[in-house]
Design a protein around this motif. Sequence first.
Motif, PDB file in Angstrom:
ATOM      1  N   VAL A   1       1.209   3.428  -0.133  1.00  0.00           N
ATOM      2  CA  VAL A   1       1.776   2.156   0.327  1.00  0.00           C
ATOM      3  C   VAL A   1       1.358   1.835   1.757  1.00  0.00           C
ATOM      4  CG1 VAL A   1       3.930   0.911   0.774  1.00  0.00           C
ATOM      5  CG2 VAL A   1       3.737   2.387  -1.235  1.00  0.00           C
TER       6      VAL A   1
ATOM      7  N   PHE B   1      -3.805   2.259   4.581  1.00  0.00           N
ATOM      8  CA  PHE B   1      -4.792   1.222   4.279  1.00  0.00           C
ATOM      9  C   PHE B   1      -5.827   1.103   5.396  1.00  0.00           C
ATOM     10  CE2 PHE B   1      -1.602  -0.662   6.814  1.00  0.00           C
ATOM     11  CZ  PHE B   1      -0.418  -0.743   6.099  1.00  0.00           C
TER      12      PHE B   1
ATOM     13  N   PRO C   1      -3.533  -1.967  -1.654  1.00  0.00           N
ATOM     14  CA  PRO C   1      -2.638  -2.263  -0.528  1.00  0.00           C
ATOM     15  C   PRO C   1      -3.367  -2.825   0.686  1.00  0.00           C
ATOM     16  CG  PRO C   1      -2.889   0.108  -0.801  1.00  0.00           C
ATOM     17  CD  PRO C   1      -3.516  -0.523  -1.992  1.00  0.00           C
ATOM     18  N   SER C   2      -4.602  -2.392   0.917  1.00  0.00           N
ATOM     19  CA  SER C   2      -5.368  -2.938   2.040  1.00  0.00           C
ATOM     20  C   SER C   2      -5.605  -4.430   1.835  1.00  0.00           C
ATOM     21  CB  SER C   2      -6.709  -2.205   2.169  1.00  0.00           C
ATOM     22  OG  SER C   2      -6.517  -0.831   2.414  1.00  0.00           O
TER      23      SER C   2
END
Length: 554
Positions: A161, A164, A415-416
């Motif tokens: 999460v 990133f 997520p990035s």
Amino acid sequence: MANDGPESQPLLQRAGSASPPASPTVISKKPDTSSPSPQSEEGGSESNFYPSRAVEDDVLPETSAIGRTLSWQSAYILVISRVFGSGIFATPGAILRSVGSPGLSLILWVVGACVAACGIAVTLEFGSMLPRSGGHKVYLEFTYRRPRFLASTLVAVQAVVLGFAASNCIVFSQYVLFAFGIEAASEWLRKGLAVALLVAVTLVHGITPRFGVRLQDWLGWIKVGIILCMILSGLFVVIFRRSKLDVEPDSAGLVTGGSLWDNSNWDWGVIATSLFKVSYSYAGLDSVTNVMNEVKEPVRTLRSVTLSALATACGLYMLINVAYFLVVPIEDIKSSGELIAALFFERTFGVQVGRKVLPLAVALSAAGNVMVVTFAQSRLKQEIARQGFLPFSAVLSSTRPFHSPLGALVVHFIPSFLVIVLPPSNDVYSFILEVEGYPAQFISIALAAGLIWLRFKRSDLRRPFRAWIPAVLLQTSLSLALIAAPFFPPEKKPESGLFYASYAIVAISVFALAILYWYIWTVAIPCWRGYRLEEETEVLKDGTSITKLVHVSA
């Protein structure tokens, strides 16, 4: 194990051990011969024998299905390119704006180096004891085995999460647009360039992995050259008294030592958030620990590469900050946002070169950082998948079809991508640094406490490197202070309009949700449905061994 080299032996004391653990289990299963066989550290094939996935076997080196392809130079560039990311080209302006004075800013860079050294000492001891890919995931799992799966779940959620590569994509976009004179770019253009870089890096590492390693090595050396060029340029300006600058001498940079401390802000909350930004600039010194299965002579390389990179980073960071303060007026630095290096180039080399060519070089440096972060983080996420903590773990753990961790690269990409496209791009950079830095303090404390505990409880473990305990305690104390700092209100409200402790609340919420998820997944549902979770080892067709979590009737 097929290889009898010294670094392929268990790091256990066989003679005189008070309570040696059970002998490591080895499973035997021959993979599909159509896939390349993983190579031992000395070049021999290890296709027939694999250490079990039992946590006690983490003392055994394990060769990746990709093979040991990273030399000392590649490992050094992996670390130094990760450390020399956007931080030194972007964060000095934000730090100076927060703390108010160049003197206090320089002190924080020194403190950051000391903190990094203490943290690295802990990492080196763990990495030498447990020479496996996965970094702090492996260390926390080995140390904190009860409650079962809790440490693994916390690390998995934090890595997936909050791990990133968005910040350097954003810096890449800003410097490219600056170089082409587009200062009022639309939101979609800024984000589009950042996403394009993220997509390109993911495809390069996923489809052409060997070329990706060579490319990130090349970009890493370019990055070091850029920083050295900037330092020498600052020295040139000092020697010739800014004769090349189109400003009055009294307004350029630092003129007297007395101005070093003007407008210093000693508020602890402000200092803490600034230390997070400094820590981000030193982050990545432990990058080798995420890819130990692919490094030649992993234990020896880990020690030498990490210490060399720390010395390099500390020296160059101090020199480049001094160069900024000597060339760019203090008020311009405070208002520069993430473009302090661009202003430095423009004032040193003129508009044509400074505003176009060299900012593109910084953008290239940011791209190199995205490459090494993606390379290392994808290996960490592959290890999480191998442990069975992600859905479709067999697919995400495999190195097929391109002999690369393509599935883990996709996990890293998502997520990035979301962090780039969802928040307003003007505020996202500083917020990302703070959100990434805050949870790292919890992990740092857990690692330090675990290291001290293992010194007493597992004296049978051989430690090629031993951390200095006072340094470990110092690092722990500072981490505790940084955890508490966001909840002390600053004198001035943040310019972004966000609540001053927003980043801490986000990070703590992620950990709280991870604990809730762990309880529901491993305790509540098994109790309700009458089964328990057990681990089984399986070897994929490409030679990658994974853990499958299966339900067994209670």
